[in-house]
Design a protein around this motif. Structure first.
Motif, PDB file in Angstrom:
ATOM      1  N   ILE A   1       0.880  -1.010   0.024  1.00  0.00           N
ATOM      2  CA  ILE A   1      -0.114   0.040   0.061  1.00  0.00           C
ATOM      3  C   ILE A   1       1.067   1.174   0.228  1.00  0.00           C
ATOM      4  N   ALA A   2       0.716   2.109  -0.988  1.00  0.00           N
ATOM      5  CA  ALA A   2       1.937   3.244  -1.237  1.00  0.00           C
ATOM      6  C   ALA A   2       1.087   4.395  -1.476  1.00  0.00           C
ATOM      7  N   CYS A   3       1.237   5.427  -0.363  1.00  0.00           N
ATOM      8  CA  CYS A   3       0.516   6.525  -0.107  1.00  0.00           C
ATOM      9  C   CYS A   3       1.521   7.627  -0.545  1.00  0.00           C
ATOM     10  N   ALA A   4       1.052   8.399  -1.239  1.00  0.00           N
ATOM     11  CA  ALA A   4       2.006   9.555  -1.828  1.00  0.00           C
ATOM     12  C   ALA A   4       1.308  10.774  -2.201  1.00  0.00           C
ATOM     13  N   GLY A   5       1.672  11.860  -2.157  1.00  0.00           N
ATOM     14  CA  GLY A   5       1.040  13.333  -2.639  1.00  0.00           C
ATOM     15  C   GLY A   5       1.873  14.057  -3.783  1.00  0.00           C
ATOM     16  N   GLY A   6       1.101  14.782  -4.314  1.00  0.00           N
ATOM     17  CA  GLY A   6       1.624  15.734  -5.241  1.00  0.00           C
ATOM     18  C   GLY A   6       1.984  15.126  -6.763  1.00  0.00           C
ATOM     19  N   ALA A   7       3.282  15.285  -7.179  1.00  0.00           N
ATOM     20  CA  ALA A   7       3.806  14.376  -8.210  1.00  0.00           C
ATOM     21  C   ALA A   7       3.808  12.998  -7.582  1.00  0.00           C
ATOM     22  N   ALA A   8       2.795  12.129  -7.323  1.00  0.00           N
ATOM     23  CA  ALA A   8       2.677  11.004  -6.632  1.00  0.00           C
ATOM     24  C   ALA A   8       3.252   9.868  -7.467  1.00  0.00           C
ATOM     25  N   HIS A   9       4.684   9.643  -7.584  1.00  0.00           N
ATOM     26  CA  HIS A   9       5.378   8.636  -8.462  1.00  0.00           C
ATOM     27  C   HIS A   9       5.619   7.603  -7.632  1.00  0.00           C
ATOM     28  N   LEU A  10       5.567   7.581  -6.158  1.00  0.00           N
ATOM     29  CA  LEU A  10       5.980   6.387  -5.447  1.00  0.00           C
ATOM     30  C   LEU A  10       5.223   5.229  -5.942  1.00  0.00           C
ATOM     31  N   PRO A  11       3.998   5.130  -5.887  1.00  0.00           N
ATOM     32  CA  PRO A  11       3.348   3.749  -6.260  1.00  0.00           C
ATOM     33  C   PRO A  11       3.738   3.141  -7.537  1.00  0.00           C
ATOM     34  N   GLY A  12       3.885   4.100  -8.811  1.00  0.00           N
ATOM     35  CA  GLY A  12       4.200   3.785  -9.951  1.00  0.00           C
ATOM     36  C   GLY A  12       5.815   3.357 -10.171  1.00  0.00           C
ATOM     37  N   MET A  13       6.764   4.181  -9.346  1.00  0.00           N
ATOM     38  CA  MET A  13       8.137   3.597  -9.399  1.00  0.00           C
ATOM     39  C   MET A  13       8.426   2.079  -8.661  1.00  0.00           C
ATOM     40  N   LEU A  14       7.468   1.922  -7.488  1.00  0.00           N
ATOM     41  CA  LEU A  14       7.533   0.732  -6.901  1.00  0.00           C
ATOM     42  C   LEU A  14       7.176  -0.392  -7.856  1.00  0.00           C
TER      43      LEU A  14
END
Ligand code: RP5
Length: 163
Positions: A54-67
């Motif tokens: 479960i990846a929560c991120a904000g703004g340019a929220a590239h965390l889920p995509g990079m994972l």
């Protein structure tokens, strides 16, 4: 999560995982501030026994995509409400993954964090009858918690008239 500031959106979800008896770990892994940590985390995710991230991120929220670029463990994205665009930027960043590297995307903020946890539980329940049973009980408790309000309570005649 991408930052400690995302934690508020995940607290309820982690409580749900606890209630359902599902093991989890919480970590800050930033796509842009700690890119090496992200790479290691994702590359070792399956070997470390993770069934979902479960990846929560904000703004340019590239965390889920990079994972998701580094692992085939399912990534469940939770858009964090952002300072300037209320999370619309986070939502679009996560939901608009180009074809070939999927990321699931949930609602902005706490509701998304909770639903990501419940969704992870329902996936795990496919192979784990004990989790399935606890998830059903959780749903039943939720239903029981919805108040039955007598119809005569709602006496307004239209929008703006609740008298
Ligand atoms: C992203 O930037 C995080 O996911 C967070 O939602 C947002 C703001 O981070 P902070 O500046 O609060 O650390 O990396």
């Amino acid at each position: 999560m991408g930052s400690q500031s995302d934690w508020a959106h995940l607290i309820v979800g982690t409580q749900i995982l606890r209630d359902l008896g599902i093991d989890f770990a919480v970590q800050i892994v930033s796509a842009h501030r700690t890119p090496e940590r992200l790479r290691d985390y994702a590359l070792n995710a399956r070997a470390n026994g993770l069934c979902a991230i479960i990846a929560c991120a904000g703004g340019a929220a590239h965390l889920p995509g990079m994972l998701a670029a580094w692992t085939t463990v399912p990534v469940l994205g939770v858009p964090a409400p952002s300072a300037h665009l209320n999370g619309l930027d986070s939502l679009l960043s996560i939901v608009q993954m180009p074809k070939g590297v999927p990321v699931a995307c949930f609602a902005i903020g706490e509701a998304g964090g909770a639903n990501a946890a419940l969704f992870a539980a329902s996936v795990l329940a496919q192979d784990d009858p004990a989790i399935a049973q606890r998830l059903t009980a959780w749903r039943e408790a939720q239903s029981a918690g919805v108040a039955e309000i007598p119809e005569e309570t709602f006496t307004g005649t239209g929008p703006g008239d609740a008298s």
